[in-house]
Enzyme design. Structure first.
Site, PDB file in Angstrom:
ATOM      1  N   ILE A 157       4.139   1.066 -17.061  1.00 39.99           N
ATOM      2  CA  ILE A 157       5.110  -0.033 -17.165  1.00 39.99           C
ATOM      3  C   ILE A 157       4.403  -1.331 -17.552  1.00 39.99           C
ATOM      4  CG2 ILE A 157       6.780  -1.436 -15.868  1.00 39.99           C
ATOM      5  CD1 ILE A 157       7.327   1.118 -14.166  1.00 39.99           C
ATOM      6  N   SER A 236       8.184  -3.650  -8.294  1.00 41.60           N
ATOM      7  CA  SER A 236       7.397  -2.474  -7.892  1.00 41.60           C
ATOM      8  C   SER A 236       7.782  -1.947  -6.512  1.00 41.60           C
ATOM      9  CB  SER A 236       5.913  -2.787  -7.953  1.00 41.60           C
ATOM     10  OG  SER A 236       5.461  -2.565  -9.258  1.00 41.60           O
ATOM     11  N   ARG A 237       7.307  -2.605  -5.495  1.00 42.23           N
ATOM     12  CA  ARG A 237       7.666  -2.202  -4.144  1.00 42.23           C
ATOM     13  C   ARG A 237       7.739  -3.453  -3.264  1.00 42.23           C
ATOM     14  NH1 ARG A 237       9.360   1.477  -6.012  1.00 42.23           N
ATOM     15  NH2 ARG A 237       9.118   3.691  -5.533  1.00 42.23           N
ATOM     16  N   ASP A 261      13.445  -7.026  -7.575  1.00 39.39           N
ATOM     17  CA  ASP A 261      14.297  -5.834  -7.672  1.00 39.39           C
ATOM     18  C   ASP A 261      14.023  -4.917  -6.482  1.00 39.39           C
ATOM     19  OD1 ASP A 261      16.176  -4.184  -9.102  1.00 39.39           O
ATOM     20  OD2 ASP A 261      14.508  -2.874  -9.678  1.00 39.39           O
ATOM     21  N   GLU A 266      14.490  -3.155   2.163  1.00 39.28           N
ATOM     22  CA  GLU A 266      15.620  -2.784   1.299  1.00 39.28           C
ATOM     23  C   GLU A 266      16.376  -1.549   1.759  1.00 39.28           C
ATOM     24  OE1 GLU A 266      13.494  -2.175  -2.482  1.00 39.28           O
ATOM     25  OE2 GLU A 266      14.087  -0.071  -2.367  1.00 39.28           O
ATOM     26  N   HIS A 298      17.091  -2.742  -6.691  1.00 38.46           N
ATOM     27  CA  HIS A 298      16.269  -1.608  -7.145  1.00 38.46           C
ATOM     28  C   HIS A 298      16.946  -0.877  -8.317  1.00 38.46           C
ATOM     29  CE1 HIS A 298      12.770   0.897  -5.454  1.00 38.46           C
ATOM     30  NE2 HIS A 298      12.917   1.161  -6.741  1.00 38.46           N
TER      31      HIS A 298
HETATM   32  P1  NAI Z   1       1.341   3.809 -13.160  1.00 41.03           P
HETATM   33  O1  NAI Z   1       0.777   4.761 -12.156  1.00 41.03           O
HETATM   34  O2  NAI Z   1       1.415   4.230 -14.588  1.00 41.03           O
HETATM   35  O3  NAI Z   1       0.523   2.432 -13.103  1.00 41.03           O
HETATM   36  C1  NAI Z   1       0.189   1.790 -11.915  1.00 41.03           C
HETATM   37  C2  NAI Z   1      -1.072   0.990 -12.166  1.00 41.03           C
HETATM   38  O4  NAI Z   1      -1.332   0.202 -10.995  1.00 41.03           O
HETATM   39  C3  NAI Z   1      -2.307   1.850 -12.414  1.00 41.03           C
HETATM   40  O5  NAI Z   1      -2.974   1.428 -13.601  1.00 41.03           O
HETATM   41  C4  NAI Z   1      -3.175   1.609 -11.193  1.00 41.03           C
HETATM   42  O6  NAI Z   1      -4.572   1.662 -11.479  1.00 41.03           O
HETATM   43  C5  NAI Z   1      -2.753   0.201 -10.801  1.00 41.03           C
HETATM   44  N1  NAI Z   1      -3.086  -0.162  -9.437  1.00 41.03           N
HETATM   45  C6  NAI Z   1      -3.231   0.630  -8.354  1.00 41.03           C
HETATM   46  N2  NAI Z   1      -3.514  -0.119  -7.270  1.00 41.03           N
HETATM   47  C7  NAI Z   1      -3.566  -1.419  -7.693  1.00 41.03           C
HETATM   48  C8  NAI Z   1      -3.813  -2.649  -7.048  1.00 41.03           C
HETATM   49  N3  NAI Z   1      -4.076  -2.714  -5.738  1.00 41.03           N
HETATM   50  N4  NAI Z   1      -3.774  -3.782  -7.788  1.00 41.03           N
HETATM   51  C9  NAI Z   1      -3.514  -3.740  -9.119  1.00 41.03           C
HETATM   52  N5  NAI Z   1      -3.270  -2.591  -9.781  1.00 41.03           N
HETATM   53  C10 NAI Z   1      -3.280  -1.444  -9.071  1.00 41.03           C
HETATM   54  O7  NAI Z   1       2.771   3.421 -12.588  1.00 41.03           O
HETATM   55  P2  NAI Z   1       4.030   2.883 -13.396  1.00 41.03           P
HETATM   56  O8  NAI Z   1       4.849   4.030 -13.865  1.00 41.03           O
HETATM   57  O9  NAI Z   1       3.605   1.839 -14.357  1.00 41.03           O
HETATM   58  O10 NAI Z   1       4.860   2.214 -12.197  1.00 41.03           O
HETATM   59  C11 NAI Z   1       4.373   1.059 -11.534  1.00 41.03           C
HETATM   60  C12 NAI Z   1       5.210   0.835 -10.285  1.00 41.03           C
HETATM   61  O11 NAI Z   1       6.542   0.475 -10.630  1.00 41.03           O
HETATM   62  C13 NAI Z   1       5.399   2.084  -9.440  1.00 41.03           C
HETATM   63  O12 NAI Z   1       4.300   2.270  -8.583  1.00 41.03           O
HETATM   64  C14 NAI Z   1       6.654   1.769  -8.667  1.00 41.03           C
HETATM   65  O13 NAI Z   1       6.298   1.122  -7.470  1.00 41.03           O
HETATM   66  C15 NAI Z   1       7.389   0.805  -9.551  1.00 41.03           C
HETATM   67  N6  NAI Z   1       8.640   1.338 -10.086  1.00 41.03           N
HETATM   68  C16 NAI Z   1       9.781   0.645  -9.848  1.00 41.03           C
HETATM   69  C17 NAI Z   1      10.981   1.076 -10.365  1.00 41.03           C
HETATM   70  C18 NAI Z   1      12.249   0.297 -10.163  1.00 41.03           C
HETATM   71  O14 NAI Z   1      13.341   0.834 -10.400  1.00 41.03           O
HETATM   72  N7  NAI Z   1      12.194  -0.946  -9.760  1.00 41.03           N
HETATM   73  C19 NAI Z   1      11.061   2.316 -11.128  1.00 41.03           C
HETATM   74  C20 NAI Z   1       9.788   2.942 -11.376  1.00 41.03           C
HETATM   75  C21 NAI Z   1       8.606   2.471 -10.850  1.00 41.03           C
END
Ligand code: NAI
Length: 341
Positions: A157, A236-237, A261, A266, A298
């Site tokens: 993302i 994210s969370r 979001d 939540e 969300h």
């Molecule tokens: P991804 O796994 O492709 O990327 C996450 C990145 O965060 C990785 O490059 C990882 O190295 C990095 N990371 C890990 N710990 C970290 C830290 N302490 N500080 C900085 N970077 C760190 O995940 P993706 O698909 O990009 O999703 C990211 C987040 O988005 C998910 O973990 C989820 O929490 C959130 N999400 C939210 C949604 C929503 O509807 N609001 C839907 C889908 C995901």
């Protein structure tokens, strides 16, 4: 396979039924709108598998009830698995799968919408013009062109967001303990340490999973390091952000715009129509009262494309388990990431 599906809305049922039909998988989905928690876990009666979402409680108490009822498989219809106690699933011999990838565009594009909604105050403008108020006072925004966007977490993302913000003419800073070569290929993007990102970004957007190490990554101390008037976006969370510290930051003007979001508490609020109830969460209510804050429940993932992807992968995961195939989307206990939809 007979699967108890928790926390479902009509749209979940529609997409899961369609994916089940498309794949000719023949799973029997028993839908519950209730959230999975110890009190509702016994509803799984006779199901070998359950399907759960982001705010379902898969802690040890729930898992033990599920195991007693014969559940052997949990299909998460989301990316994150922070809500699953993986040491207990391992102990009980319950396998867990998730949806590792589905349209990352859904969330990245949502972030753009949120940034511009806050920046150009579209939420106010929409209401004003419907009320025949055509004044521009209070609606002034800023050009994105030339501003610096700090992206915390440069995975799927984060990289797409970087590409789009580059299109706007923004400078890009990234912080990620595991650098992604794709990020460095976008415009002038470069990795920096967190303090440098905080100090130099006009917009900060969180795209990392919630882990044991980054609970309240955004706190009083990190907020103090940000540029005064910064825009903070969290899709994210919720637990990445100390909400009370953010409220103080908004009151002092240190945070100029906030778009969230996700929210720490939540699970008590989101995905429900509470319009006729008195919400008891005072912190949330205070947050909602500020004119420069936008809260959504969300919905970043919520596009047709993402729902199709989630449902298709979930059905495949269940079929793989049923047929004894290797589980390519298995969440294994040693993985330490505790949170991510
Ligand atoms: P991804 O796994 O492709 O990327 C996450 C990145 O965060 C990785 O490059 C990882 O190295 C990095 N990371 C890990 N710990 C970290 C830290 N302490 N500080 C900085 N970077 C760190 O995940 P993706 O698909 O990009 O999703 C990211 C987040 O988005 C998910 O973990 C989820 O929490 C959130 N999400 C939210 C949604 C929503 O509807 N609001 C839907 C889908 C995901």
């Amino acid at each position: 396979m007979k699967v108890a599906v928790f926390s479902t809305e009509p749209y979940d049922r529609k997409f899961l039924d369609a994916a089940n039909h498309r794949a000719n998988a023949g799973h029997e989905f028993i839908y519950f709108d209730t959230r999975l928690e110890p009190e509702s876990a016994s509803l799984v009666d006779g199901c070998q598998a359950i399907c759960a979402f982001v705010n379902d409680d898969l802690g040890s108490e729930t898992l033990k009830i599920l195991a007693d009822q014969g559940v052997q498989f949990i299909a998460l219809r989301c990316t994150g698995f922070n809500n699953v106690d993986l040491s207990t699933t391992a102990e009980l011999g319950i396998k867990v799968s998730r949806v590792t990838v589905y349209s990352p565009y859904s969330v990245a594009e949502f972030v753009i919408a949120m940034i511009q909604m806050l920046n150009r105050k579209l939420y106010k403008a929409y209401n004003r013009t419907r009320d025949d108020n055509f004044s521009l006072n209070g609606l002034m925004g800023f050009d994105l062109h030339g501003r610096t966007v700090g992206i915390i977490g440069t995975g799927k993302i984060g990289v797409i967001l970087a590409q789009v913000m580059h299109g706007f003419g923004c400078h890009l800073l990234g912080y990620d303990p595991y650098p992604n070569p794709k990020f460095g290929e976008v415009g002038d993007a470069r990795y920096v340490e967190l303090p440098e990102l905080l100090a130099n970004s006009d917009i900060i957007s969180l795209h990392c999973p919630l882990t044991d190490d980054n609970h309240h990554l955004i706190n009083q101390n990190t907020i103090a390091q940000m540029k005064p008037g910064v825009m903070l976006i969290n899709t994210s969370r919720g637990k990445l952000v100390d909400t009370k510290a953010v409220i103080n930051g908004i009151k002092s003007g240190q945070i100029g715009h906030l778009g969230i979001d996700v929210y720490e508490q939540e699970s008590e609020i989101f995905f429900k129509d509470l319009s006729d109830t008195i919400i008891q969460d005072d912190t949330f209510q205070l947050l909602q009262s500020f004119p420069n804050v936008v809260v959504t429940s969300h919905q970043g993932f919520f596009t047709e494309d993402a729902m199709n992807g989630i449902s298709t992968t979930t059905v495949t995961n269940i079929t793989d388990f049923e047929q004894g195939n290797p589980l390519k989307n298995e969440v294994k206990p040693p993985e330490r990431v505790t949170v991510s939809v």
